[in-house]
Scaffold this active site. Structure first.
Site, PDB file in Angstrom:
ATOM      1  N   ASP A  94      45.672  41.254  39.148  1.00 37.24           N
ATOM      2  CA  ASP A  94      45.233  39.876  39.376  1.00 37.24           C
ATOM      3  C   ASP A  94      44.135  39.425  38.427  1.00 37.24           C
ATOM      4  O   ASP A  94      44.042  38.248  38.095  1.00 37.24           O
ATOM      5  CB  ASP A  94      44.759  39.700  40.818  1.00 37.24           C
ATOM      6  CG  ASP A  94      43.442  40.407  41.080  1.00 37.24           C
ATOM      7  OD1 ASP A  94      43.370  41.634  40.883  1.00 37.24           O
ATOM      8  OD2 ASP A  94      42.470  39.721  41.472  1.00 37.24           O
ATOM      9  N   TYR A 246      40.628  39.250  49.055  1.00 33.13           N
ATOM     10  CA  TYR A 246      41.428  38.040  49.194  1.00 33.13           C
ATOM     11  C   TYR A 246      41.686  37.754  50.673  1.00 33.13           C
ATOM     12  O   TYR A 246      42.830  37.769  51.133  1.00 33.13           O
ATOM     13  CB  TYR A 246      42.755  38.173  48.430  1.00 33.13           C
ATOM     14  CG  TYR A 246      42.579  38.114  46.934  1.00 33.13           C
ATOM     15  CD1 TYR A 246      42.386  36.897  46.283  1.00 33.13           C
ATOM     16  CD2 TYR A 246      42.573  39.268  46.169  1.00 33.13           C
ATOM     17  CE1 TYR A 246      42.197  36.837  44.914  1.00 33.13           C
ATOM     18  CE2 TYR A 246      42.398  39.218  44.789  1.00 33.13           C
ATOM     19  CZ  TYR A 246      42.209  37.999  44.172  1.00 33.13           C
ATOM     20  OH  TYR A 246      42.019  37.948  42.810  1.00 33.13           O
ATOM     21  N   GLU A 497      34.849  36.878  34.562  1.00 35.72           N
ATOM     22  CA  GLU A 497      36.136  37.483  34.951  1.00 35.72           C
ATOM     23  C   GLU A 497      37.211  36.408  34.961  1.00 35.72           C
ATOM     24  O   GLU A 497      36.992  35.282  35.407  1.00 35.72           O
ATOM     25  CB  GLU A 497      36.046  38.154  36.311  1.00 35.72           C
ATOM     26  CG  GLU A 497      37.288  38.974  36.639  1.00 35.72           C
ATOM     27  CD  GLU A 497      37.109  39.919  37.815  1.00 35.72           C
ATOM     28  OE1 GLU A 497      37.884  40.881  37.924  1.00 35.72           O
ATOM     29  OE2 GLU A 497      36.189  39.696  38.621  1.00 35.72           O
TER      30      GLU A 497
END
Length: 534
Positions: A94, A246, A497
């Site tokens: 991800d 998440y 990021e």
């Protein structure tokens, strides 16, 4: 001593002023040239589109194909699922770590597919359709593997805690590759719904070129929505390992509506539209007025998709359906009006002094890219509707104003901002060089096959102040703070990021802007397979 046009010597003061004026002219020319160069780079939307699609190759997990363009990456995660007796090789990482999180991965694929469905002919005209289809298929193939039974979906591979403890190349991984699943006893309606949406959207994309593959994706999508709806529950309650990374804040109702709308678009079957209408109020689709759109909160996307049914008239709707769809559309308008600062005070999205939408400090660019995409899509729908105005509390908006807003956010990302920094890595001469990304920050495995241990990577690579040895081209980093400030440091992960779901929506936006600018589209006539995406 200088002389005037008659040959007479000039006084010292006049000569000084002339020299200062000359210096000023030269300096102005240099600055103007630099500004022009920066502006020209910011307008290279076709280049931005190409780079954004390249990024997904850097995020690949599994056995890389022969035509892999990001050469500094190698095979990784080749035993994923082995302990559980299932093949979970493939898919995407991800962000800058090596966990495969199902929910953001599925949202990424949904947005890539939606980008092609909205702007396929522009992507094709820029010569990038093949790469876009490959990016979608890499994720969709993984979802087929992960959906091993009608009521079983593998949700995650890897553990965030152990993964974040190490700083290694994906080719050297020594961290846990524990796999986690949802099933009837351990439900996860958000994950089932989002994966259903991704596979339904992808089935539409591949229908013209590979109908058998499209049928396979559609069968999985139908099963997944049925699974998610029949066995309702929050996925982070079943997969506790994901909770710190998440978690589902919005719950699962938005994902169920989202999946049903995508399945309706893929099949045209009334049962899915009936589901969206019947659950409009109970699931919050016509009740929630939101100001953000992300991997977690899909309500704005649901509301825009529902608006499309009304505005384009592709499907016939009865009087009851029309009434409910108008309520969805009203909430879509609230979201868009809030982004364009056209709501009443207190219900608009904040802006930085440089004009960037600002939702929150951590990875704010995900909300920017989502807003830019939805504005672009709604602009398309508005231009095809009989009523070509969006009415906001403080004024009306047209399709062009929505597109101009999307362009302003895209231009900010590409460097038209107070710092002159492009937040799309590899675009222009000034962009982040120390992205928080394990693979990009360590010398490539192909250049140095010496094993890098868990803590060794932190000692040798993470802490050094030098630029990354590998450029993560096409990644959109977290971005600046509320004051347009950005610090390019590997440890500054809130800003440096990058995530797949930051870039995925911008594929569609960049494609639309190439068409707006006329890049690579002059005289282009899309083949039938692309035309049918409309």
């Amino acid at each position: 001593m200088g002389r005037d046009h008659r040959g007479k010597e000039l006084p010292p003061f006049a000569l000084l002023m002339i020299r200062l004026l000359c210096c000023f002219v030269v300096l102005y020319a240099v600055v103007a040239a630099a500004d022009a160069s920066s502006s020209a780079a910011a307008l290279d939307y076709a280049g931005a589109l190409s780079k954004s699609l390249l990024y997904f190759e850097a995020q690949r997990s599994g056995h890389l194909p022969y035509n892999q363009r990001v050469a500094w990456r190698g095979h990784s995660g080749l035993t994923d699922g082995l302990e559980q007796g299932v093949d979970l090789v493939g898919g995407y990482y991800d962000a800058g770590d090596h966990v495969k999180f199902g929910l953001p991965m599925a949202f990424t694929v949904t947005m890539l597919a939606w980008s092609v469905l909205e702007h396929g002919e522009h992507v094709a005209a820029a010569g990038e359709l093949e790469h876009a289809l490959e990016a979608i298929k890499w994720g969709a193939d993984y979802f087929i593997k992960a959906h091993t039974e009608p009521n079983v979906l593998w949700a995650q591979v890897g553990d965030g805690g152990t993964d974040h403890y190490c700083w290694q190349r994906p080719e050297d991984m020594t961290t846990s590759r524990q796999a986690y699943k949802i099933d009837a006893e351990h439900p996860g309606s958000e994950l089932a719904g989002e994966t259903a949406a991704a596979m339904a959207a992808a089935s539409i994309v591949f229908r013209p070129s590979d109908p058998h593959y499209a049928d396979l994706l559609l069968r999985h999508a139908e099963q997944l929505l049925e699974f998610g709806d029949r066995y309702r529950g929050k996925y982070d309650a079943s997969v506790r390992a994901v909770k710190g990374y998440y978690p589902s804040v919005s719950g699962y109702y938005d994902e169920l509506l989202w999946a049903a709308l995508w399945l309706h678009r893929a099949t045209g079957r009334a049962e899915y539209l009936d589901y969206v209408v019947a659950n409009a109020d109970g699931f919050g689709g016509t009740g929630w007025a939101v100001t953000e759109f992300s991997w977690d909160i899909k309500y704005a996307g649901v509301q825009v998709l529902a608006s499309k049914l009304l505005m384009e008239g592709e499907f016939e709707v009865d009087e009851k359906q029309e009434k409910i769809l108008k309520q969805y559309k009203s909430k879509a308008e609230h979201y868009l009006c809030s982004c364009l600062n056209k709501n009443t005070a207190g219900s608009n999205v904040r802006r930085t002094p440089g004009g960037l939408l600002f939702v929150r400090q951590w990875n704010n660019m995900q909300y920017v890219s989502g807003a830019a995409f939805l504005a672009t899509a709604f602009s398309n729908y508005l231009s095809k509707s009989s009523n070509q105005e969006l009415t906001c509390p403080t004024g009306s908006l047209g399709a062009q104003e929505l597109l101009s807003f999307a362009k302003s956010q895209a231009d900010y990302i590409l460097g038209s901002n107070p710092t002159g920094l492009s937040y799309l890595v590899g675009f222009g001469s000034k962009h982040p060089r120390r992205v928080h990304h394990r693979a990009a920050s360590i010398l490539p495995y192909k250049k140095d096959k010496a094993f890098i241990g868990c803590a060794q990577g932190y000692d040798a690579w993470f802490g050094r102040g030098k630029e990354n040895p590998n450029m993560l081209v096409g990644a959109i980093v977290g971005g600046p703070n509320a004051k347009d400030e950005f610090r390019d440091a590997r440890g500054n992960y809130m800003q440096t990021e990058a995530c797949t779901y930051n870039t995925a929506p911008m594929v569609g936006v960049f494609a639309r802007l190439t068409q707006l600018q006329g890049q690579h589209t002059q005289g282009f006539k899309p083949p039938q397979s692309i035309s049918s995406y409309k």
